[in-house]
Scaffold this motif. Structure first.
Motif, short mmCIF file in Angstrom:
data_model
loop_
_atom_site.label_atom_id
_atom_site.label_comp_id
_atom_site.label_asym_id
_atom_site.label_seq_id
_atom_site.Cartn_x
_atom_site.Cartn_y
_atom_site.Cartn_z
N ALA A 1 2.59 9.56 -6.45
CA ALA A 1 1.66 8.46 -6.24
C ALA A 1 0.68 8.81 -5.13
O ALA A 1 1.06 9.37 -4.10
N ARG B 1 -2.97 6.58 -14.28
CA ARG B 1 -1.71 7.32 -14.37
C ARG B 1 -0.81 6.71 -15.45
O ARG B 1 -0.14 7.44 -16.20
N ALA B 2 -0.77 5.39 -15.53
CA ALA B 2 0.06 4.74 -16.54
C ALA B 2 -0.37 5.14 -17.94
O ALA B 2 0.48 5.43 -18.80
N VAL C 1 12.15 3.70 -13.07
CA VAL C 1 11.03 3.83 -12.15
C VAL C 1 11.27 2.96 -10.92
O VAL C 1 11.23 1.73 -10.99
N TYR D 1 6.78 10.70 -9.72
CA TYR D 1 6.97 10.37 -11.14
C TYR D 1 7.34 11.67 -11.84
O TYR D 1 6.50 12.56 -12.00
N GLU E 1 -3.01 4.47 -4.71
CA GLU E 1 -2.05 3.71 -5.52
C GLU E 1 -1.11 2.91 -4.62
O GLU E 1 -0.79 1.74 -4.90
N GLY F 1 11.06 7.52 -11.50
CA GLY F 1 10.19 7.24 -10.36
C GLY F 1 11.08 7.13 -9.13
O GLY F 1 11.88 6.20 -9.03
N LEU G 1 1.43 2.45 -9.09
CA LEU G 1 1.07 3.09 -10.35
C LEU G 1 -0.28 2.56 -10.81
O LEU G 1 -0.43 1.37 -11.07
#
Length: 248
Positions: free
Chosen positions: A185, A21-22, A107, A239, A189, A137, A17
């Motif tokens: 992902a 993206r977070a 996740v 995700y 990543e 996730g 991650l």
């Protein structure tokens, strides 16, 4: 003598991650104004803490079995002045009595709910409030791995361990969700995650070749590297932001 380091020492998130993206996930999830957040298999709870910081009215609960990760999460919560709004519990998530919550984070941790993926999805449906969200996730095969590839992955790896992405979405829908947002992902990543996971160990091995624990540590690191270089480009992580379907 200096012992081997914890393998995940350089990680921010325990999964592939990126910060970009977070940030996008946190904005989207906090934008729904959740009052309660439940993090299944939370580890250090980094994503939960970021959601809480972005949603000032929310409280959070993280559940995990790793005492060291939980302690790290508590320290991070204190540093960010979130202690009054979050708890970290060292306990199994299987059959958890906590919930329902407005936002459930799971996740890379569906196995923490016990059983198979359909069972985990059924549990997640019961843990989220109507109108809430689940961030799932979950692994999927980008293509079916060969027998030779499976033999170099984790012990007992099988093609049935994961569905393809269409199959994963089908299971999500069958469990009573609609996928509001689907993303996967990137290779960058994955490489950043797996490299950071082993980086401290690799440096330690280079600096302590004669340490009594060096050979065992080297074998463990080599096994892990062989596995991830084998599933690189084969195993994906989706995700999925999921909306529970309302009862008719």
């Amino acid at each position: 003598m200096t012992p081997p380091p914890r393998r995940s020492g350089r990680l921010t998130f325990h999964g592939p991650l990126s910060e970009t993206r977070a940030d996008a996930l946190v904005r989207r999830l906090a934008g729904n104004s959740p009052a309660s957040v439940l993090d299944i298999g939370c580890g250090r709870g980094e994503l939960m803490l970021r959601v809480l910081a972005a949603a000032p009215g929310a409280t959070g609960l993280g559940v995990d079995l790793d005492a060291e990760d939980l302690a790290h999460g508590r320290r991070a919560a204190e540093e960010r002045q979130l202690t009054s709004r979050v708890r970290f519990l060292e306990e199994s998530a299987t059959g958890t009595p906590h919930g329902p919550a407005d936002l459930v984070l799971c996740v890379g941790a569906s196995q923490a709910l016990g059983g198979d993926l359909p069972g985990a999805l059924a549990d997640l449906r019961g843990l989220v409030t109507d109108g809430g969200r689940v961030l799932l996730g979950e692994g999927f095969w980008q293509r079916t791995p060969t027998v030779a590839e499976l033999s170099r992955m984790w012990p007992g790896a099988a093609a049935t361990d994961h569905p393809g992405l269409p199959g994963l979405i089908d299971r999500v829908i069958a469990a009573g969700f609609r996928p509001e947002w689907t993303e996967t992902a990137s290779l960058d990543e994955w490489e950043a995650f797996e490299s950071a996971y082993l980086a401290d160990t690799e440096v330690w091995l280079a600096e302590h070749p004669g340490h009594p624990q060096a050979e065992e540590t080297r074998q463990r690191a080599d096994r892990h590297r062989t596995a991830w270089l084998t599933y690189r480009g084969v195993l994906g992580l989706a995700y999925l932001t999921l909306v529970p379907v309302a009862a008719r």
